[in-house]
Design a protein around this motif. Structure first.
Motif, PDB file in Angstrom:
ATOM      1  N   GLY A  65      -0.261  10.247  -4.554  1.00  0.00           N
ATOM      2  CA  GLY A  65       0.129  11.311  -3.657  1.00  0.00           C
ATOM      3  C   GLY A  65      -0.777  11.814  -2.685  1.00  0.00           C
ATOM      4  O   GLY A  65      -1.093  12.920  -2.242  1.00  0.00           O
ATOM      5  N   VAL A  66      -1.110  10.680  -1.859  1.00  0.00           N
ATOM      6  CA  VAL A  66      -1.874  10.975  -0.670  1.00  0.00           C
ATOM      7  C   VAL A  66      -1.452  10.120   0.466  1.00  0.00           C
ATOM      8  O   VAL A  66      -0.603   9.449   0.425  1.00  0.00           O
ATOM      9  CB  VAL A  66      -3.359  10.375  -0.820  1.00  0.00           C
ATOM     10  CG1 VAL A  66      -4.184  11.077  -2.026  1.00  0.00           C
ATOM     11  CG2 VAL A  66      -3.340   8.824  -1.204  1.00  0.00           C
ATOM     12  N   PRO A  67      -1.955  10.719   1.653  1.00  0.00           N
ATOM     13  CA  PRO A  67      -1.263   9.868   2.958  1.00  0.00           C
ATOM     14  C   PRO A  67      -1.708   8.260   2.999  1.00  0.00           C
ATOM     15  O   PRO A  67      -2.745   8.090   2.729  1.00  0.00           O
ATOM     16  CB  PRO A  67      -1.738  10.755   4.056  1.00  0.00           C
ATOM     17  CG  PRO A  67      -2.296  11.944   3.682  1.00  0.00           C
ATOM     18  CD  PRO A  67      -2.643  11.761   2.108  1.00  0.00           C
ATOM     19  N   LEU A  68      -0.896   7.568   3.723  1.00  0.00           N
ATOM     20  CA  LEU A  68      -1.283   6.201   4.077  1.00  0.00           C
ATOM     21  C   LEU A  68      -1.298   6.161   5.498  1.00  0.00           C
ATOM     22  O   LEU A  68      -0.489   6.495   6.294  1.00  0.00           O
ATOM     23  CB  LEU A  68      -0.283   5.344   3.499  1.00  0.00           C
ATOM     24  CG  LEU A  68      -0.355   3.818   3.799  1.00  0.00           C
ATOM     25  CD1 LEU A  68      -1.601   3.322   3.049  1.00  0.00           C
ATOM     26  CD2 LEU A  68       0.895   3.048   3.519  1.00  0.00           C
ATOM     27  N   TYR A  69      -2.486   5.472   5.924  1.00  0.00           N
ATOM     28  CA  TYR A  69      -2.727   5.125   7.401  1.00  0.00           C
ATOM     29  C   TYR A  69      -2.784   3.539   7.622  1.00  0.00           C
ATOM     30  O   TYR A  69      -3.356   2.940   6.680  1.00  0.00           O
ATOM     31  CB  TYR A  69      -3.948   5.765   7.915  1.00  0.00           C
ATOM     32  CG  TYR A  69      -3.897   7.298   7.832  1.00  0.00           C
ATOM     33  CD1 TYR A  69      -2.869   8.014   8.792  1.00  0.00           C
ATOM     34  CD2 TYR A  69      -4.460   8.107   6.649  1.00  0.00           C
ATOM     35  CE1 TYR A  69      -3.198   9.459   8.548  1.00  0.00           C
ATOM     36  CE2 TYR A  69      -4.395   9.274   6.639  1.00  0.00           C
ATOM     37  CZ  TYR A  69      -3.849  10.108   7.633  1.00  0.00           C
ATOM     38  OH  TYR A  69      -3.728  11.658   7.437  1.00  0.00           O
ATOM     39  N   GLN A  70      -2.367   3.168   8.490  1.00  0.00           N
ATOM     40  CA  GLN A  70      -2.377   1.840   8.934  1.00  0.00           C
ATOM     41  C   GLN A  70      -3.664   1.102   9.260  1.00  0.00           C
ATOM     42  O   GLN A  70      -3.813   0.059   9.136  1.00  0.00           O
ATOM     43  CB  GLN A  70      -1.251   1.364  10.059  1.00  0.00           C
ATOM     44  CG  GLN A  70       0.294   1.721   9.376  1.00  0.00           C
ATOM     45  CD  GLN A  70       0.716   1.144   8.215  1.00  0.00           C
ATOM     46  OE1 GLN A  70       0.815  -0.239   8.491  1.00  0.00           O
ATOM     47  NE2 GLN A  70       1.080   1.655   7.183  1.00  0.00           N
ATOM     48  N   ALA A  82       0.845  -1.105   0.103  1.00  0.00           N
ATOM     49  CA  ALA A  82      -0.064  -0.075  -0.013  1.00  0.00           C
ATOM     50  C   ALA A  82       0.820   1.420   0.171  1.00  0.00           C
ATOM     51  O   ALA A  82       0.264   2.442  -0.535  1.00  0.00           O
ATOM     52  CB  ALA A  82      -0.834   0.032   1.083  1.00  0.00           C
ATOM     53  N   LYS A  83       1.996   1.191   0.605  1.00  0.00           N
ATOM     54  CA  LYS A  83       2.963   2.385   0.579  1.00  0.00           C
ATOM     55  C   LYS A  83       3.063   2.935  -0.739  1.00  0.00           C
ATOM     56  O   LYS A  83       3.009   4.170  -1.252  1.00  0.00           O
ATOM     57  CB  LYS A  83       4.239   1.782   1.398  1.00  0.00           C
ATOM     58  CG  LYS A  83       5.279   3.295   1.463  1.00  0.00           C
ATOM     59  CD  LYS A  83       6.458   2.703   2.377  1.00  0.00           C
ATOM     60  CE  LYS A  83       7.485   4.197   2.382  1.00  0.00           C
ATOM     61  NZ  LYS A  83       8.664   3.767   3.100  1.00  0.00           N
ATOM     62  N   ALA A  84       3.600   2.125  -1.790  1.00  0.00           N
ATOM     63  CA  ALA A  84       3.758   2.569  -3.336  1.00  0.00           C
ATOM     64  C   ALA A  84       2.347   3.080  -3.815  1.00  0.00           C
ATOM     65  O   ALA A  84       2.342   3.927  -4.728  1.00  0.00           O
ATOM     66  CB  ALA A  84       4.276   1.239  -4.091  1.00  0.00           C
ATOM     67  N   ILE A  85       1.379   2.530  -3.571  1.00  0.00           N
ATOM     68  CA  ILE A  85       0.028   2.796  -3.925  1.00  0.00           C
ATOM     69  C   ILE A  85      -0.261   4.322  -3.554  1.00  0.00           C
ATOM     70  O   ILE A  85      -0.734   5.094  -4.552  1.00  0.00           O
ATOM     71  CB  ILE A  85      -1.094   1.910  -3.692  1.00  0.00           C
ATOM     72  CG1 ILE A  85      -0.879   0.581  -4.237  1.00  0.00           C
ATOM     73  CG2 ILE A  85      -2.459   2.322  -4.188  1.00  0.00           C
ATOM     74  CD1 ILE A  85      -1.590  -0.804  -3.939  1.00  0.00           C
ATOM     75  N   ALA A  86      -0.117   4.370  -2.309  1.00  0.00           N
ATOM     76  CA  ALA A  86      -0.198   5.770  -1.850  1.00  0.00           C
ATOM     77  C   ALA A  86       0.624   6.865  -2.176  1.00  0.00           C
ATOM     78  O   ALA A  86       0.127   7.974  -2.713  1.00  0.00           O
ATOM     79  CB  ALA A  86      -0.231   5.922  -0.422  1.00  0.00           C
TER      80      ALA A  86
END
Length: 350
Positions: A48-53, A40-44
């Motif tokens: 160009g948006v924040p990633l939350y766990q 998901a890190k690469a997808i976010a």
């Protein structure tokens, strides 16, 4: 008007589709992704948006206008309840829940809080379905008598080899595919109040079914028959006739539903109409007037997101409510029970 900020939880196949639609929306914007998976890190980053766990982390640091829950089925109700507690509107992917008890819990929570919850039966937003419903509701077909439907297609061996759980109870086409059809049939013909079914695993020999013949009784008195199979080499399925999902080859001469009334019939999705010009002409000795109902083809996910934005703004009620989602699940479970017991299963609609 500022754009509606949408967070998508779940960066799998359907989550990615929701993200793509949000990024193209004229009224909504993708504001965050929620997914603990490393991929998901690469997808976010690409979006160009924040990633939350987790949703906990999202709500601690941000308050989006809405959340799309495209997470595994067993997480649907717990996460929907989290969003309701946070006061955030939800687009919850179908099925509403994995069990009727969980679905009923969510429906109660929605009723008690007035939460804005749209269930993601995306075909409800199809322009094809909208036109078909318009024709049926117009009375052009007369009193509804019968509907014949099919979802017949061939899933390759890799479908089962890649996910062996699909060979076991709960992994067959009743619970994976039929829930889509149930909502379409309810939209067009009204509430389903009883079901019968025969199931077979004669082709693949897996513990789970591969083919099901289903009879339906609608509240109006109309009757339906439905053939479901994921091992039938046949193009009479929504995926292979609607032309809405370009991943599937399409056959413009095939239909997956035929709705018949006392004055005529409508075939969907070709939208071919056969109707009698006058009541006194209704006879199998007399010819039909033949026509095609004009309609457009467009991505229902796009229309679903715009509708979700309108729900968030308080402009409309959800086209597919939590109660609708529960009824769809209840009917699907009734089909399973009917196939297992050989009994007619009554379906409460309250």
């Amino acid at each position: 008007m500022s754009k509606i900020r949408i967070a998508v939880a779940g960066a799998g196949y359907i989550g990615l589709a929701h993200m793509a639609v949000a990024q193209e929306s004229p009224s909504c914007v993708l504001s965050a992704i929620v997914d603990p998976a490393p991929a998901a890190k690469a997808i976010a980053a690409k979006a160009g948006v924040p990633l939350y766990q987790s949703l906990e982390e999202l709500f601690a640091r941000d308050h989006p206008d809405g959340v799309i829950l495209a997470t595994p089925n067993q997480l649907h109700v717990p996460q929907a309840l989290q969003c309701i507690k946070a006061g955030v509107p939800i687009l919850l992917e179908k099925p509403i829940a994995t069990t009727l008890a969980e679905g009923e819990q969510l429906v109660r929570a929605v009723a008690e809080t007035g939460a804005k919850v749209l269930i993601g039966h995306h075909r409800a937003h199809s322009p094809i379905m909208a036109k078909a419903k318009e024709v049926v509701d117009s009375g052009k077909l007369g009193q509804l008598v019968a509907v014949m439907g099919s979802a017949t297609f061939f899933k390759p061996d890799s479908y089962y080899n890649d996910a062996p759980w699909r060979r076991e109870s709960g992994g067959g086409p009743i619970l994976l595919n039929m829930i889509h059809e149930v909502h379409n049939l309810r939209m067009l013909c009204g509430d389903i109040v009883a079901v019968q079914a025969f199931a077979s695993n004669a082709t693949r020999g897996f513990p789970v079914e591969d083919t099901v013949a289903i009879n339906l009784r609608f509240a109006s008195g109309a009757l339906g028959s439905f053939m479901l199979s994921d091992t039938a080499a046949c193009a009479r399925s929504w995926e292979q006739t609607s032309q809405e999902n370009k991943a599937y080859p399409s056959y413009g001469d095939e239909d997956c539903y035929v709705i018949s009334g006392t004055n005529g019939s409508l075939s969907v999705p070709t939208m071919r109409l056969k109707t009698y010009p006058k009541p006194e002409d209704r006879s199998w000795w007399k010819p039909f007037d033949e026509s095609v109902a004009a309609m457009v083809r467009d991505d229902p996910l796009k229309h679903q997101l715009e509708h979700f934005g309108a729900v968030i703004r308080g402009e409309v009620l959800p086209l597919v409510s939590a109660r609708d989602g529960l009824l769809n699940l209840r009917i699907t479970e009734a089909i399973v029970q009917a196939a297992q017991t050989g009994q007619v299963i009554q379906v409460p609609v309250a």
